[in-house]
Scaffold this active site. Sequence first.
Site, PDB file in Angstrom:
ATOM      1  N   ARG A 181      -0.357  11.037   2.354  1.00 45.49           N
ATOM      2  CA  ARG A 181       0.034  10.297   3.442  1.00 45.49           C
ATOM      3  C   ARG A 181       1.507  10.741   3.778  1.00 45.49           C
ATOM      4  NH1 ARG A 181      -2.413   4.157   2.818  1.00 45.49           N
ATOM      5  NH2 ARG A 181      -4.661   4.950   2.958  1.00 45.49           N
ATOM      6  N   ASP A 185       4.252   1.878   6.192  1.00 45.81           N
ATOM      7  CA  ASP A 185       3.307   1.917   7.073  1.00 45.81           C
ATOM      8  C   ASP A 185       3.387   1.230   8.522  1.00 45.81           C
ATOM      9  OD1 ASP A 185       1.903   2.987   4.804  1.00 45.81           O
ATOM     10  OD2 ASP A 185       0.814   0.988   4.436  1.00 45.81           O
ATOM     11  N   ASP A 224       0.633  -1.228  -0.040  1.00 44.88           N
ATOM     12  CA  ASP A 224       0.056  -0.043  -0.010  1.00 44.88           C
ATOM     13  C   ASP A 224       0.691   1.431  -0.049  1.00 44.88           C
ATOM     14  OD1 ASP A 224      -2.203   1.777  -0.133  1.00 44.88           O
ATOM     15  OD2 ASP A 224      -2.496   1.224   2.225  1.00 44.88           O
TER      16      ASP A 224
END
Length: 165
Positions: free
Chosen positions: A62, A10, A6
């Site tokens: 992000r 993360d 993704d």
Amino acid sequence: MQDYYDGLLDITHGCTGVTVSYSKLHDHWKGSLVGHSDSNASEDKKITVSYAYNHWSNINSRTPSFRFGTGHIWNNVFDNNNDGINTRVEAELLVENNVWSSGTTKPLYSTTNGYAVARGNDFSPTGTNTAPQGHFSQAPYQYNLIGTSSVRSSVTGSAGVTNFC
């Protein structure tokens, strides 16, 4: 070639005491997500993450995005990113002495009840901080801030793979 992940970095499932420093995160759709999902409060409220001296470049979103927990983001450089730091779902961030290039209109913002204390940042002429004022105003460790006028040269010269020989 298809990507089988993704974001670039993360941090999820209750991780605590994580520091990301002197890294170059670049050329991707999603940079770094902190917190597994909006419904994972029981596990992710304890997350603590720090980002220091990183160069974020050519990332859509992000940079980073926080769900729950606390985050300290200081002395980073953000270049040519579509989106900025997103505090959401009860996250509390302390954002200090970071530098953005022109183009990111929302370098620090909130969705769904995230909060931030922002000090000494250079949001660029086109950017604004729209995150509601938070309560996390003192990191639980000692650190030294570089003045915003020196952040760019210090970070871009040392973040990522460099030759130390």
